[in-house]
Design a protein around this motif. Sequence first.
Motif, PDB file in Angstrom:
ATOM      1  N   LEU A   8      30.089 -18.376 -40.132  1.00 56.92           N
ATOM      2  CA  LEU A   8      30.304 -17.386 -39.072  1.00 56.92           C
ATOM      3  C   LEU A   8      29.844 -16.011 -39.532  1.00 56.92           C
ATOM      4  N   LEU A   9      30.210 -15.620 -40.740  1.00 64.39           N
ATOM      5  CA  LEU A   9      29.806 -14.318 -41.268  1.00 64.39           C
ATOM      6  C   LEU A   9      28.285 -14.215 -41.380  1.00 64.39           C
ATOM      7  N   VAL A  10      27.647 -15.221 -41.924  1.00 63.01           N
ATOM      8  CA  VAL A  10      26.184 -15.194 -42.087  1.00 63.01           C
ATOM      9  C   VAL A  10      25.497 -15.115 -40.723  1.00 63.01           C
ATOM     10  N   GLY A  11      25.892 -15.968 -39.788  1.00 63.49           N
ATOM     11  CA  GLY A  11      25.286 -15.949 -38.459  1.00 63.49           C
ATOM     12  C   GLY A  11      25.525 -14.629 -37.748  1.00 63.49           C
ATOM     13  N   SER A  12      26.714 -14.089 -37.899  1.00 61.82           N
ATOM     14  CA  SER A  12      27.038 -12.803 -37.270  1.00 61.82           C
ATOM     15  C   SER A  12      26.251 -11.661 -37.893  1.00 61.82           C
ATOM     16  N   MET A  13      26.034 -11.720 -39.189  1.00 60.97           N
ATOM     17  CA  MET A  13      25.249 -10.668 -39.841  1.00 60.97           C
ATOM     18  C   MET A  13      23.772 -10.773 -39.470  1.00 60.97           C
ATOM     19  N   LEU A  14      23.288 -11.954 -39.176  1.00 60.00           N
ATOM     20  CA  LEU A  14      21.937 -12.080 -38.640  1.00 60.00           C
ATOM     21  C   LEU A  14      21.889 -11.479 -37.239  1.00 60.00           C
ATOM     22  N   ILE A  98      19.623 -15.331 -48.447  1.00 58.44           N
ATOM     23  CA  ILE A  98      20.269 -15.610 -47.171  1.00 58.44           C
ATOM     24  C   ILE A  98      19.809 -16.947 -46.588  1.00 58.44           C
ATOM     25  N   VAL A  99      18.561 -17.307 -46.832  1.00 54.96           N
ATOM     26  CA  VAL A  99      18.016 -18.543 -46.250  1.00 54.96           C
ATOM     27  C   VAL A  99      18.890 -19.743 -46.593  1.00 54.96           C
ATOM     28  N   ASP A 100      19.299 -19.867 -47.839  1.00 55.17           N
ATOM     29  CA  ASP A 100      20.118 -21.007 -48.253  1.00 55.17           C
ATOM     30  C   ASP A 100      21.511 -20.989 -47.629  1.00 55.17           C
ATOM     31  N   LEU A 101      21.971 -19.824 -47.181  1.00 54.93           N
ATOM     32  CA  LEU A 101      23.310 -19.693 -46.609  1.00 54.93           C
ATOM     33  C   LEU A 101      23.352 -20.030 -45.117  1.00 54.93           C
ATOM     34  N   VAL A 102      22.201 -20.104 -44.476  1.00 56.64           N
ATOM     35  CA  VAL A 102      22.151 -20.375 -43.038  1.00 56.64           C
ATOM     36  C   VAL A 102      22.199 -21.881 -42.803  1.00 56.64           C
ATOM     37  N   ALA A 130       9.554  -7.278 -44.126  1.00 57.10           N
ATOM     38  CA  ALA A 130      10.076  -8.156 -45.183  1.00 57.10           C
ATOM     39  C   ALA A 130      11.240  -8.983 -44.651  1.00 57.10           C
ATOM     40  N   SER A 131      12.127  -8.378 -43.878  1.00 56.00           N
ATOM     41  CA  SER A 131      13.251  -9.120 -43.296  1.00 56.00           C
ATOM     42  C   SER A 131      12.761 -10.136 -42.273  1.00 56.00           C
ATOM     43  N   ARG A 132      11.735  -9.778 -41.512  1.00 53.18           N
ATOM     44  CA  ARG A 132      11.182 -10.719 -40.541  1.00 53.18           C
ATOM     45  C   ARG A 132      10.603 -11.937 -41.259  1.00 53.18           C
ATOM     46  N   ALA A 133      10.002 -11.738 -42.422  1.00 53.59           N
ATOM     47  CA  ALA A 133       9.477 -12.867 -43.199  1.00 53.59           C
ATOM     48  C   ALA A 133      10.617 -13.793 -43.629  1.00 53.59           C
ATOM     49  N   ILE A 134      11.764 -13.234 -43.967  1.00 57.37           N
ATOM     50  CA  ILE A 134      12.930 -14.052 -44.325  1.00 57.37           C
ATOM     51  C   ILE A 134      13.413 -14.815 -43.090  1.00 57.37           C
ATOM     52  N   ALA A 135      13.419 -14.154 -41.935  1.00 61.32           N
ATOM     53  CA  ALA A 135      13.814 -14.838 -40.692  1.00 61.32           C
ATOM     54  C   ALA A 135      12.886 -16.025 -40.433  1.00 61.32           C
ATOM     55  N   TRP A 136      11.575 -15.829 -40.665  1.00 58.75           N
ATOM     56  CA  TRP A 136      10.633 -16.950 -40.508  1.00 58.75           C
ATOM     57  C   TRP A 136      11.028 -18.099 -41.436  1.00 58.75           C
ATOM     58  N   SER A 137      11.453 -17.768 -42.658  1.00 60.05           N
ATOM     59  CA  SER A 137      11.873 -18.805 -43.614  1.00 60.05           C
ATOM     60  C   SER A 137      13.093 -19.566 -43.108  1.00 60.05           C
ATOM     61  N   ILE A 138      13.992 -18.858 -42.433  1.00 63.36           N
ATOM     62  CA  ILE A 138      15.167 -19.524 -41.852  1.00 63.36           C
ATOM     63  C   ILE A 138      14.716 -20.529 -40.794  1.00 63.36           C
ATOM     64  N   PHE A 139      13.812 -20.108 -39.914  1.00 64.64           N
ATOM     65  CA  PHE A 139      13.322 -21.036 -38.891  1.00 64.64           C
ATOM     66  C   PHE A 139      12.602 -22.220 -39.528  1.00 64.64           C
ATOM     67  N   ASP A 140      11.779 -21.953 -40.541  1.00 64.39           N
ATOM     68  CA  ASP A 140      11.075 -23.034 -41.237  1.00 64.39           C
ATOM     69  C   ASP A 140      12.054 -24.055 -41.807  1.00 64.39           C
ATOM     70  N   LYS A 141      13.161 -23.575 -42.338  1.00 62.31           N
ATOM     71  CA  LYS A 141      14.183 -24.456 -42.919  1.00 62.31           C
ATOM     72  C   LYS A 141      14.650 -25.504 -41.907  1.00 62.31           C
ATOM     73  N   PHE A 142      14.674 -25.127 -40.634  1.00 63.35           N
ATOM     74  CA  PHE A 142      15.128 -26.038 -39.587  1.00 63.35           C
ATOM     75  C   PHE A 142      13.959 -26.695 -38.845  1.00 63.35           C
ATOM     76  N   GLY A 143      12.740 -26.501 -39.349  1.00 68.65           N
ATOM     77  CA  GLY A 143      11.575 -27.099 -38.707  1.00 68.65           C
ATOM     78  C   GLY A 143      11.214 -26.440 -37.393  1.00 68.65           C
ATOM     79  N   LEU A 144      11.629 -25.200 -37.205  1.00 66.78           N
ATOM     80  CA  LEU A 144      11.368 -24.472 -35.968  1.00 66.78           C
ATOM     81  C   LEU A 144      10.177 -23.542 -36.147  1.00 66.78           C
ATOM     82  N   LYS A 145       9.330 -23.494 -35.163  1.00 68.17           N
ATOM     83  CA  LYS A 145       8.120 -22.659 -35.207  1.00 68.17           C
ATOM     84  C   LYS A 145       8.040 -21.790 -33.953  1.00 68.17           C
TER      85      LYS A 145
END
Length: 175
Positions: A8-14, A98-102, A130-145
């Motif tokens: 909840l904290l991680v998702g809310s901070m995103l 953060i990627v591993d925490l999502v 730089a933060s947007r690149a991390i967000a892309w990594s989060i989507f990649d983790k879930f196979g989302l493009k």
Amino acid sequence: IEGQLRSLLVGSMLGDGRLVRRVNATHYMERHCGAQRPYLEWKAAMWGPWAYDVVDVPDKRGFTQVGMITCAHESLNEWQAMFYAAKDKGWKRLVPDIVDLVDEFALAVWYMDDGYAGWWPDITFGADDASRAIAWSIFDKFGLKPRWQLKVRNTGAFIMGDEDLAEAAFGMGPQ
């Protein structure tokens, strides 16, 4: 902070969450429009004894807002340091850790905070490159493009712009 509360904290901070550093401890806070009171009350219930009651927040523009805040605790200091470069001010940022925490729950909370269930669901995002690149990594983790649509300066939206992607991301297609 562990388990579902951590997600909840991680998702809310995103999304819409804020961590405010005091001298020795940090508190969490969040505001939404008045219509989202039940959502914020759900979040406060998830925080349990950490959270104070959801309250009405005066708004100079005349809008109805609600807010919640947690007690300040030193265990939130490390989270504040993860999401902000400075202790006392500055914009949120994302770091690679953060990627591993999502997880799926954190992703769902992020969507509930900053998402839009229009024709194609999207998530509004406003941070540096730089933060947007991390967000892309989060989507990649879930196979989302998703595709990125820039709106103003660093703010834009990650758009789940086809039925397969919308279904995979949030269980929905065109509305």
